[in-house]
Design an enzyme around this catalytic site. Structure first.
Site, mmCIF file in Angstrom:
data_model
loop_
_atom_site.group_PDB
_atom_site.id
_atom_site.type_symbol
_atom_site.label_atom_id
_atom_site.label_comp_id
_atom_site.label_asym_id
_atom_site.label_seq_id
_atom_site.Cartn_x
_atom_site.Cartn_y
_atom_site.Cartn_z
ATOM 1 N N LYS A 53 5.885 6.306 -15.767
ATOM 2 C CA LYS A 53 6.621 6.439 -14.504
ATOM 3 C C LYS A 53 8.070 5.984 -14.677
ATOM 4 O O LYS A 53 9.010 6.636 -14.208
ATOM 5 C CB LYS A 53 5.909 5.628 -13.412
ATOM 6 C CG LYS A 53 4.572 6.262 -13.006
ATOM 7 C CD LYS A 53 3.703 5.362 -12.128
ATOM 8 C CE LYS A 53 2.381 6.065 -11.795
ATOM 9 N NZ LYS A 53 1.458 5.242 -10.982
ATOM 10 N N GLN A 97 0.917 -0.932 -8.952
ATOM 11 C CA GLN A 97 -0.085 -0.216 -9.735
ATOM 12 C C GLN A 97 -1.479 -0.790 -9.481
ATOM 13 O O GLN A 97 -1.672 -2.007 -9.530
ATOM 14 C CB GLN A 97 0.278 -0.292 -11.230
ATOM 15 C CG GLN A 97 -0.557 0.601 -12.129
ATOM 16 C CD GLN A 97 -0.333 2.093 -11.899
ATOM 17 O OE1 GLN A 97 0.747 2.531 -11.528
ATOM 18 N NE2 GLN A 97 -1.369 2.883 -12.105
ATOM 19 N N ASP A 120 3.706 5.647 -2.923
ATOM 20 C CA ASP A 120 2.326 5.970 -3.290
ATOM 21 C C ASP A 120 1.544 6.535 -2.101
ATOM 22 O O ASP A 120 0.442 7.057 -2.277
ATOM 23 C CB ASP A 120 1.594 4.704 -3.768
ATOM 24 C CG ASP A 120 1.472 4.650 -5.280
ATOM 25 O OD1 ASP A 120 1.378 5.723 -5.898
ATOM 26 O OD2 ASP A 120 1.453 3.526 -5.828
HETATM 27 N N1 GUN Z 1 -3.867 3.695 -10.230
HETATM 28 C C1 GUN Z 1 -4.393 4.900 -10.530
HETATM 29 N N2 GUN Z 1 -3.651 5.880 -9.970
HETATM 30 C C2 GUN Z 1 -2.664 5.272 -9.281
HETATM 31 C C3 GUN Z 1 -1.567 5.760 -8.495
HETATM 32 O O1 GUN Z 1 -1.359 6.963 -8.288
HETATM 33 N N3 GUN Z 1 -0.760 4.800 -7.989
HETATM 34 C C4 GUN Z 1 -0.978 3.483 -8.180
HETATM 35 N N4 GUN Z 1 -0.132 2.627 -7.615
HETATM 36 N N5 GUN Z 1 -1.960 3.001 -8.889
HETATM 37 C C5 GUN Z 1 -2.807 3.904 -9.445
#
Ligand code: GUN
Length: 312
Positions: A53, A97, A120
């Site tokens: 990311k 995350q 998110d």
């Molecule tokens: N863990 C697995 N997929 C995601 C996501 O799209 N965003 C976040 N913040 N954590 C995750």
């Protein structure tokens, strides 16, 4: 038969090119979109996702910050960090995350994120916006799945869609997005009876359960579109042999790299039975990152043009 591969790489690249043009417009207005990515603890998969990311941000010229906190961080500490980020002008998007370690209450932490910076789409306000068809932040993986379907010209209106998995992050929101696009949606989960028979009715089958190669040929209608959301890491020859019918290639990859990725769908069955499918790796995962960039730029544009956030 061998199904059409819906490659995440091409679709993600097209979306990122569109985002790059929007970033150029914002920069002309003196705005550089900024993302803060918070990682708690040392979950190796999370480390890779966050790295991807942050790397996407630097490719596109977004400002980004990676904030790492120890695994034993408390809910109060995480909420305090989120509040600091809510108040900072140069941060447009906040991403915590998941999964968080058991010492922290993920729901409380996500609830603290300013909904305007919730790239998110996990805040209950944004979940409610999605549910009721109002504009808001849409979770990245479900939004990416819709982009794949639309850009691959897979019709959703009147289609039978079956989502396997009922998580707040993927299963529920993707079901809602498909419903808004006029699909007839069924959500299945671990307690569902006759799961394979239900899945076999799907024109569009979304597998988001986190179990390696759980979905096999008997779940897939001939010619169905199959979206494989799973990213499961196999680390032993026995696991590889249990999953693949032709294990020689994957066993070589295991020996060379120490692990082999497999989705929630048995890859050889998917290739043979699906009319179109997303591969793992190289499918949905790339779209999750691309859609995070889309959401961050959208958040920056809204903040720049409204001049405030919900926290101010
Ligand atoms: N863990 C697995 N997929 C995601 C996501 O799209 N965003 C976040 N913040 N954590 C995750």
């Amino acid at each position: 038969m061998s199904g059409l591969i819906m490659g995440g790489r091409e679709i993600a690249a097209a979306i990122k090119a569109e985002v790059a043009r929007e970033i150029a417009v914002l920069k002309n207005e003196g705005v550089v979109p900024g993302l803060a990515a918070v990682q708690v603890g040392e979950n190796p998969a999370s480390q890779i996702y966050i790295r991807n990311k942050v790397q996407a941000c630097s490719e596109l010229g977004l400002y980004s910050e990676k904030i790492e906190l120890p695994a034993h961080s408390s809910t109060a500490q995480l909420v305090a960090l989120v509040n600091e980020l809510n108040a900072r002008r140069e941060i447009d998007g906040i991403l915590v995350q998941l999964p968080l370690p058991p010492t922290a209450d993920a729901k409380q932490v996500l609830f603290a994120v300013d909904p305007a910076k919730d790239v998110d789409g996990f805040h209950p306000l944004n979940a409610g916006n999605l549910m009721t068809g109002r504009p808001g932040m849409v979770p990245c993986t479900p939004a990416g799945i819709i982009e794949i379907l639309e850009r691959s010209r897979i019709p959703t209106r009147g289609a039978r869609a079956v989502v396997i998995g009922r998580s707040d992050t993927v299963g529920k929101p993707v079901a809602m997005l498909l419903l808004h696009r006029h699909a007839t949606v069924t959500i299945c989960h671990s307690q569902t009876r006759e799961l394979a028979a239900i899945a076999r009715e799907a024109d569009i089958l979304v597998a988001a359960i986190g179990r390696p190669a759980f979905v096999t040929a008997d779940f897939i209608k001939d010619g169905a579109t199959v979206i494989d959301v799973g990213i499961n890491r196999l680390t032993s020859p026995d696991e590889v042999r249990a999953v693949f019918r032709e294990p020689s290639g994957p066993l070589e990859r295991l020996a060379a790299k120490g692990s082999v990725l497999v989705g929630d769908v048995q890859p050889e069955d998917m290739k043979e039975k699906a009319g179109a499918y997303t591969p793992v790796p190289g499918g949905v995962g790339l779209l999750t990152v691309a859609m995070l960039m889309v959401n961050t730029v959208r958040a920056a544009r809204r903040r720049a043009h409204s001049g405030r956030t919900l926290a101010e």
